[in-house]
Design an enzyme around this catalytic site. Structure first.
Site, PDB file in Angstrom:
ATOM      1  N   ASP A   1      13.591 -52.716  18.679  1.00 48.40           N
ATOM      2  CA  ASP A   1      13.323 -51.010  18.398  1.00 48.40           C
ATOM      3  C   ASP A   1      14.319 -50.025  19.147  1.00 48.40           C
ATOM      4  OD1 ASP A   1      12.921 -49.089  17.197  1.00 48.40           O
ATOM      5  OD2 ASP A   1      11.247 -49.017  17.638  1.00 48.40           O
TER       6      ASP A   1
ATOM      7  N   CYS B   1     -21.124 -34.957  43.595  1.00 53.43           N
ATOM      8  CA  CYS B   1     -20.315 -35.316  42.647  1.00 53.43           C
ATOM      9  C   CYS B   1     -21.034 -36.398  41.341  1.00 53.43           C
ATOM     10  CB  CYS B   1     -19.014 -35.146  42.662  1.00 53.43           C
ATOM     11  SG  CYS B   1     -18.457 -34.913  40.706  1.00 53.43           S
TER      12      CYS B   1
ATOM     13  N   GLU C   1      12.188 -63.224  14.010  1.00 54.84           N
ATOM     14  CA  GLU C   1      13.110 -63.030  15.416  1.00 54.84           C
ATOM     15  C   GLU C   1      12.204 -61.656  15.681  1.00 54.84           C
ATOM     16  OE1 GLU C   1      16.779 -61.925  13.938  1.00 54.84           O
ATOM     17  OE2 GLU C   1      18.025 -63.638  13.574  1.00 54.84           O
TER      18      GLU C   1
ATOM     19  N   CYS D   1     -11.772 -32.445  42.792  1.00 55.13           N
ATOM     20  CA  CYS D   1     -13.729 -31.932  43.128  1.00 55.13           C
ATOM     21  C   CYS D   1     -13.184 -31.993  43.803  1.00 55.13           C
ATOM     22  CB  CYS D   1     -14.360 -32.585  41.795  1.00 55.13           C
ATOM     23  SG  CYS D   1     -16.311 -32.307  41.848  1.00 55.13           S
TER      24      CYS D   1
ATOM     25  N   LYS E   1       6.145 -55.628  10.422  1.00 54.15           N
ATOM     26  CA  LYS E   1       5.906 -54.446  11.534  1.00 54.15           C
ATOM     27  C   LYS E   1       4.822 -54.392  11.815  1.00 54.15           C
ATOM     28  CE  LYS E   1       8.771 -50.621  10.319  1.00 54.15           C
ATOM     29  NZ  LYS E   1       8.531 -49.734  10.591  1.00 54.15           N
TER      30      LYS E   1
ATOM     31  N   CYS F   1     -19.766 -31.198  38.685  1.00 54.76           N
ATOM     32  CA  CYS F   1     -20.729 -31.211  39.661  1.00 54.76           C
ATOM     33  C   CYS F   1     -20.767 -29.286  39.563  1.00 54.76           C
ATOM     34  CB  CYS F   1     -20.959 -32.241  40.925  1.00 54.76           C
ATOM     35  SG  CYS F   1     -19.577 -31.577  41.551  1.00 54.76           S
TER      36      CYS F   1
ATOM     37  N   LYS G   1      11.404 -57.870  15.719  1.00 51.27           N
ATOM     38  CA  LYS G   1      12.561 -56.371  15.113  1.00 51.27           C
ATOM     39  C   LYS G   1      12.839 -55.928  16.416  1.00 51.27           C
ATOM     40  CE  LYS G   1      12.960 -53.585  10.980  1.00 51.27           C
ATOM     41  NZ  LYS G   1      13.073 -52.462  12.116  1.00 51.27           N
TER      42      LYS G   1
ATOM     43  N   TYR H   1      21.647 -60.264  15.917  1.00 52.69           N
ATOM     44  CA  TYR H   1      20.689 -61.212  15.307  1.00 52.69           C
ATOM     45  C   TYR H   1      22.023 -61.267  14.303  1.00 52.69           C
ATOM     46  CZ  TYR H   1      20.210 -56.190  13.732  1.00 52.69           C
ATOM     47  OH  TYR H   1      20.687 -54.476  13.312  1.00 52.69           O
TER      48      TYR H   1
ATOM     49  N   CYS I   1     -16.241 -27.898  39.205  1.00 49.95           N
ATOM     50  CA  CYS I   1     -15.491 -28.770  38.314  1.00 49.95           C
ATOM     51  C   CYS I   1     -16.697 -29.360  37.513  1.00 49.95           C
ATOM     52  CB  CYS I   1     -16.216 -30.307  39.581  1.00 49.95           C
ATOM     53  SG  CYS I   1     -16.641 -31.938  38.416  1.00 49.95           S
TER      54      CYS I   1
HETATM   55  S1  IVH Z   1      18.707 -58.313   9.829  1.00 49.44           S
HETATM   56  C1  IVH Z   1      20.240 -57.461   6.209  1.00 49.44           C
HETATM   57  N1  IVH Z   1      17.341 -58.451  12.033  1.00 49.44           N
HETATM   58  O1  IVH Z   1      16.150 -53.264  11.848  1.00 49.44           O
HETATM   59  C2  IVH Z   1      19.678 -57.712   7.319  1.00 49.44           C
HETATM   60  N2  IVH Z   1      17.652 -56.184  11.664  1.00 49.44           N
HETATM   61  O2  IVH Z   1      15.016 -51.951   8.963  1.00 49.44           O
HETATM   62  C3  IVH Z   1      19.641 -56.611   8.390  1.00 49.44           C
HETATM   63  N3  IVH Z   1      16.566 -54.293  13.514  1.00 49.44           N
HETATM   64  O3  IVH Z   1      19.247 -52.019  10.205  1.00 49.44           O
HETATM   65  C4  IVH Z   1      18.462 -56.452   9.412  1.00 49.44           C
HETATM   66  N4  IVH Z   1      15.766 -56.024  15.165  1.00 49.44           N
HETATM   67  O4  IVH Z   1      18.583 -51.893  12.590  1.00 49.44           O
HETATM   68  C5  IVH Z   1      17.852 -57.923  11.732  1.00 49.44           C
HETATM   69  N5  IVH Z   1      16.962 -59.124  14.032  1.00 49.44           N
HETATM   70  C6  IVH Z   1      16.332 -57.965  13.375  1.00 49.44           C
HETATM   71  C7  IVH Z   1      16.406 -56.710  13.571  1.00 49.44           C
HETATM   72  C8  IVH Z   1      16.787 -55.970  12.810  1.00 49.44           C
HETATM   73  C9  IVH Z   1      16.439 -54.962  14.763  1.00 49.44           C
HETATM   74  C10 IVH Z   1      16.524 -53.876  13.016  1.00 49.44           C
HETATM   75  C11 IVH Z   1      17.989 -53.055  12.214  1.00 49.44           C
HETATM   76  C12 IVH Z   1      17.980 -52.973  10.658  1.00 49.44           C
HETATM   77  C13 IVH Z   1      17.025 -52.081  10.700  1.00 49.44           C
HETATM   78  C14 IVH Z   1      15.875 -52.501   9.454  1.00 49.44           C
END
Ligand code: IVH
Length: 741
Positions: A120, A435, A116, A429, A317, A414, A118, A228, A411
């Site tokens: 932000d 120039c 999945e 400029c 990451k 030039c 991650k 998630y 500038c």
């Molecule tokens: S699973 C026990 N899945 O990342 C598992 N977390 O660094 C808990 N996060 O606190 C998290 N995308 O806020 C999971 N696809 C994803 C995620 C995700 C973002 C965040 C979440 C968690 C943090 C952990």
């Protein structure tokens, strides 16, 4: 100090720093350092504690999950702790994770993972009782979070009621609140407009928006939710696999990322990671990596948890997109159109996967808005292939020696004057043709169809000519020989001689085209035609001064004089007077105009206040104060004059322009005359003289008439003039007015 003591002391310092940044991040929504820097501190502490287990303390941040909840929201105890994830920062670390999983599960073959993005944003737990949303809580310290139910209810993608009816009577879903890019940009623009604080990144904006005590504010913010996973579930069990559970959640109307995939084995994990690293830029919201979760729930249970994270999941990451570094200097780059851009020279830093040592500051407004000084510690962001950017200054780290960034007056390429007009973000400029930074564009423009229309001189050819140093300015074009041209790529004898013939033809042009071809800032075709018509000759255009074009009214002159007399400190140079607070009309152009006429502020203040007024000699349609400044500055540059002289020497010419009777340059521009009665000279002769001075001469008297020149035996026209109270001149009066006789 023993090694042990030293480690203890270092750990203590690290813990303090981490606690401090936790507070800034979680409680104040105001991180002072990028995540990458935080992660480094955290890892340093983890490593130290691993090396000296005896120094570990129960309250060490490594033993906790997040920050403590803010006092203002009600506290929520999580039915199941909201955990964190371990990070894999390299392919090796990822391989270690997969190996550990297989070993612990005593698995021969490959393991299936759900992959999945991650997200932000910030973690949230949503409780549904009998299918109805009853509570939303932030993560807080993992055990207790904040009740943000009212705020979460305002987020459109959060269903208030689940669809279907096969959900467990109590279902807690876990997910992430994010702010999509488009919404983030719009929000920051709005904040800026209102003079309120802007957000460093979408995650911050999401956090700041969710943790508002007034849900109306949250409702106004563009937040989205994606889930998630699961928290507490009661009543009836969920499925056997994580992938199946996500599908169930989706069926109940909960948003789940469509980017998820089921992958098997390390290799597929790696290829998912690569794909997402590329797709990242196209997603609507920020992601900072990929999460891999063992798909079988039974396997998850067998693997279990360590302190703050599950053993069955890992976050791989992406390289951090934000880092801290120092501004060593600010230099100014000149773009191909003359735009002068401040660029921060940085202490090199690894960010977004590359080493970055420059970051754009866009323009001086941005420098001021972000308050960047030389010597500052700044957040640098590099997202995808976008040019690295300074996002924020850490004011608390500003050294005493930090220097203000100033726009250079000339500038750097030039040495021509740089113009930045009030209200315009971009400084430019004024070197135009001269120039080197602008050469290619200037010559392409010069040759364009609507300019000198040099047939056969395309962009590629111009580039070749400049790169091979065969030409420097447009005048050099006319010195090119068939032999030189024939030697170029994709040019034969035939096309070379065609081009020389085309150049020959292009020499004979018109004044409007020529003025347009010079590529003066803001002077398009229409304005060029108006300028040509008003001035008649190139010489007249080149001799224009601001005082010919810009008006300072008597009332303005008086007010300005008063204002300046009241000021205790004035710059010595008139030009530096600039726009004054509370005086809307007095801008840089007016200051430049006065600078043409007064050497220093002392002279200016000593003058009769009315002397500050200025009646323009010419009115050119479409040329307001700002354009006037651009026009005059262009022709003031010695190198522009030089190129023009060279062009004329190369035989560039045009038929004379008949200055229009309406707006020929002259003291009588805009004035309308009527001649009547018997005069001492033939009327046409007087008419011509008046027209040469810019006046319009008409046959009948109206309220638009400025003067009636009346000779002897004047009849009805004189009577009408008297009735309309138009000024009446005799021949002597006319001579006085036009200053002859
Ligand atoms: S699973 C026990 N899945 O990342 C598992 N977390 O660094 C808990 N996060 O606190 C998290 N995308 O806020 C999971 N696809 C994803 C995620 C995700 C973002 C965040 C979440 C968690 C943090 C952990």
């Amino acid at each position: 100090m023993t090694t042990d003591q030293a480690a203890r002391a270092r750990a203590k310092r690290l813990r303090e720093q981490i606690e401090y940044h936790n507070h800034c991040y979680y409680t104040l929504d105001r991180p002072e350092i990028p995540d990458s820097e935080y992660d480094r501190l955290f890892r340093a502490l983890q490593d130290l504690e691993a090396q000296y287990p005896e120094i570990k303390t129960p309250d060490s941040p490594t033993q906790r999950v997040g920050g403590s909840p803010l006092a203002k929201f009600a506290e929520v105890r999580h039915g199941q702790p909201m955990l964190s994830l371990d990070n894999a920062l390299s392919a090796d670390a990822m391989a270690d994770f997969d190996r550990r999983v297989r070993e612990r599960l005593a698995r021969e073959g490959e393991v299936a993972y759900v992959a999945e993005p991650k997200l932000d944003g910030l973690a949230i737990g949503l409780r549904y009782a009998q299918g109805l949303l009853v509570q939303a809580a932030t993560r807080g310290d993992g055990l207790r979070g904040e009740d943000v139910t009212q705020n979460v209810r305002t987020i459109e993608s959060v269903p208030l009621r689940l669809s279907g009816d096969d959900w467990p009577p109590l279902l807690e879903v876990r997910g992430e609140i994010v702010m999509p890019h488009a919404g983030f940009e719009a929000l920051n623009a709005r904040q800026r407009e209102r003079g309120e604080k802007t957000f460093v990144n979408p995650r911050n904006a999401a956090a700041g928006s969710l943790r508002q005590l007034d849900p109306k504010i949250t409702a106004d913010r563009p937040l989205a939710f994606l889930c998630y996973g699961l928290g507490e579930v009661q009543g009836h069990p969920m499925g056997d696999t994580h992938s199946g559970n996500l599908q169930l959640l989706e069926a109940w109307g909960l948003p789940v990322s469509s980017e998820r995939a089921l992958v098997t084995g390390l290799e597929q994990c790696a290829s998912y990671f690569q794909t997402m690293a590329k797709r990242r830029e196209q997603l609507e919201y920020d992601i900072d990596g990929v999460v891999f979760k063992v798909d079988q729930i039974a396997d998850q249970q067998a693997l279990g948890y360590v302190a703050r994270a599950p053993r069955w999941a890992i976050a791989q990451k992406f390289p951090a997109q934000e880092e801290l570094t120092q501004v060593l200097a600010v230099e100014f780059q000149v773009g191909r159109t003359g735009a002068v851009t401040p660029v921060a020279r940085l202490e090199p830093v690894f960010v977004g996967g590359v080493t970055v040592s420059n970051a754009t500051l866009h323009n001086m407004d941005e420098v001021q808005r972000k308050d960047v000084h030389i010597g500052d510690t700044v957040f640098v962001r590099r997202a995808g292939d976008v040019i690295p950017e300074v996002v924020k200054v850490l004011l608390e780290r500003r050294p005493r020696t930090a220097q203000v960034v100033q726009l250079p007056t000339h500038c750097p390429v030039c040495d021509s004057e740089i113009i930045r007009l009030e209200g315009e973000a971009v400084a430019r400029c004024s070197g135009g043709l001269f120039c080197p930074a602008q050469r290619k564009e200037a010559i392409k423009h010069f040759a364009a169809r609507r300019a000198l229309d040099i047939e056969g001189l395309g962009d590629k050819l111009v580039e070749q000519l400049i790169e091979k140093a065969l030409i420097e300015n447009p005048a050099d074009l006319f010195g090119l020989s068939v032999e030189t041209l024939a030697g170029l790529e994709r040019m034969g004898e035939k096309s070379a001689s065609n081009l020389v013939a085309a150049l020959d033809q292009a020499r004979h042009t018109t004044l409007p085209r020529f003025l347009y071809a010079l590529g003066i800032l803001g002077i398009g075709e229409t304005i060029a035609a108006n300028v040509a018509e008003a001035c008649g000759t190139l010489e007249a255009v080149m001799d224009l001064r601001l005082s010919d074009l810009v008006e300072i009214k008597e009332s303005q002159a008086r007010r300005l004089h008063q204002l300046l007399s009241d000021e205790s400190e004035l710059p010595a140079q008139v030009e530096a007077l600039g726009p004054r607070d509370g005086v809307k009309w007095f801008n840089q152009v007016h200051a430049a105009l006065l600078a043409e006429r007064f050497a220093c502020t002392v002279d200016l203040l000593a003058a009769d206040p009315l002397k500050l007024a200025n009646t323009p000699r010419i009115k050119i349609e479409g040329v307001g104060d700002l354009l006037a400044e651009k026009l005059v500055t262009f022709f003031r540059q010695p190198h522009n004059r030089e190129v023009i002289a060279k062009l004329q020497a190369a035989g560039v010419d045009w038929p004379e322009v008949q200055p229009s009777t309406v707006s020929a340059p002259g003291p009588l521009v805009g004035k309308t005359f009527v001649l009547t009665g018997t005069l001492s000279e033939p009327r046409p002769a007087i008419k011509e003289r008046l027209q040469a001075l810019g006046a319009k001469v008409t046959g009948s008297v109206s309220s638009k008439t400025d003067y009636v020149v009346a000779g002897s035996d004047a009849g009805s026209k004189l009577a009408k003039a008297q009735a309309l109270e138009v000024e009446i001149l005799d021949e002597q009066g006319l001579a006085d007015l036009i200053g002859d006789g």
